[in-house]
Design a protein around this motif. Sequence first.
Motif, short mmCIF file in Angstrom:
data_model
loop_
_atom_site.label_atom_id
_atom_site.label_comp_id
_atom_site.label_asym_id
_atom_site.label_seq_id
_atom_site.Cartn_x
_atom_site.Cartn_y
_atom_site.Cartn_z
N ASP A 21 -48.42 -28.54 -42.14
CA ASP A 21 -48.22 -28.93 -43.52
C ASP A 21 -46.90 -28.35 -44.03
N PHE A 22 -46.33 -29.03 -45.00
CA PHE A 22 -45.13 -28.52 -45.63
C PHE A 22 -45.49 -27.89 -46.95
N VAL A 23 -44.82 -26.79 -47.25
CA VAL A 23 -44.95 -26.10 -48.52
C VAL A 23 -43.54 -25.89 -49.04
N SER A 24 -43.43 -25.45 -50.27
CA SER A 24 -42.11 -25.18 -50.85
C SER A 24 -42.11 -23.81 -51.50
N VAL A 25 -40.95 -23.22 -51.57
CA VAL A 25 -40.80 -21.92 -52.23
C VAL A 25 -40.87 -22.15 -53.74
N ALA A 26 -41.79 -21.44 -54.40
CA ALA A 26 -42.00 -21.61 -55.84
C ALA A 26 -40.87 -20.99 -56.66
N GLU A 27 -40.45 -19.81 -56.31
CA GLU A 27 -39.36 -19.07 -56.95
C GLU A 27 -38.60 -18.38 -55.82
N PRO A 28 -37.35 -17.99 -56.04
CA PRO A 28 -36.64 -17.29 -54.97
C PRO A 28 -37.51 -16.18 -54.37
N ALA A 29 -37.56 -16.11 -53.04
CA ALA A 29 -38.46 -15.19 -52.37
C ALA A 29 -37.83 -14.67 -51.08
N ILE A 30 -38.24 -13.47 -50.69
CA ILE A 30 -37.73 -12.84 -49.48
C ILE A 30 -38.49 -13.37 -48.26
#
Length: 144
Positions: A21-30
């Motif tokens: 599955d594909f997900v996306s980064v919600a806010e800038p993250a390490i």
Amino acid sequence: MKRLATALMLLGASQSSLAFDFVSVAEPAILYDANSLKAKKLFVATRYLPLEEVVDLANWVKVRDSSGKLYWIEKRNLSNKRYVMVTVPLAVVRSDPTENSQVVFKAAQQLGLEWLANTGTGWIKVRHADGSVGYLKSTDVWGD
């Protein structure tokens, strides 16, 4: 011959069960090299970056980026809202999923677009941050 057909059928079934599955980064993250806050910090992923989910643990997710590299990210930093990233220098987004339809907008390389649907015909429906909606070739993006 029957055994070969059965083996091919099982191979196809096992490959489809391996779909990620594909997900996306919600806010800038390490992004880390292991599933721990004490692990080595590799870099900061930008908002909307699409990532392929490989392993899902309680608080961590192992992900793959468009280059094929693997990282760990805290699950709380991910969104199920899907985005794709333009991989060609300039992608043309059209009003309908055909080459001859009207151009809605053009998207520059590395732009994140919200993924809305896959037409099953080599085109995907996307939304720009300004609200414009259209279709572009699935080969022009990563994250579909």
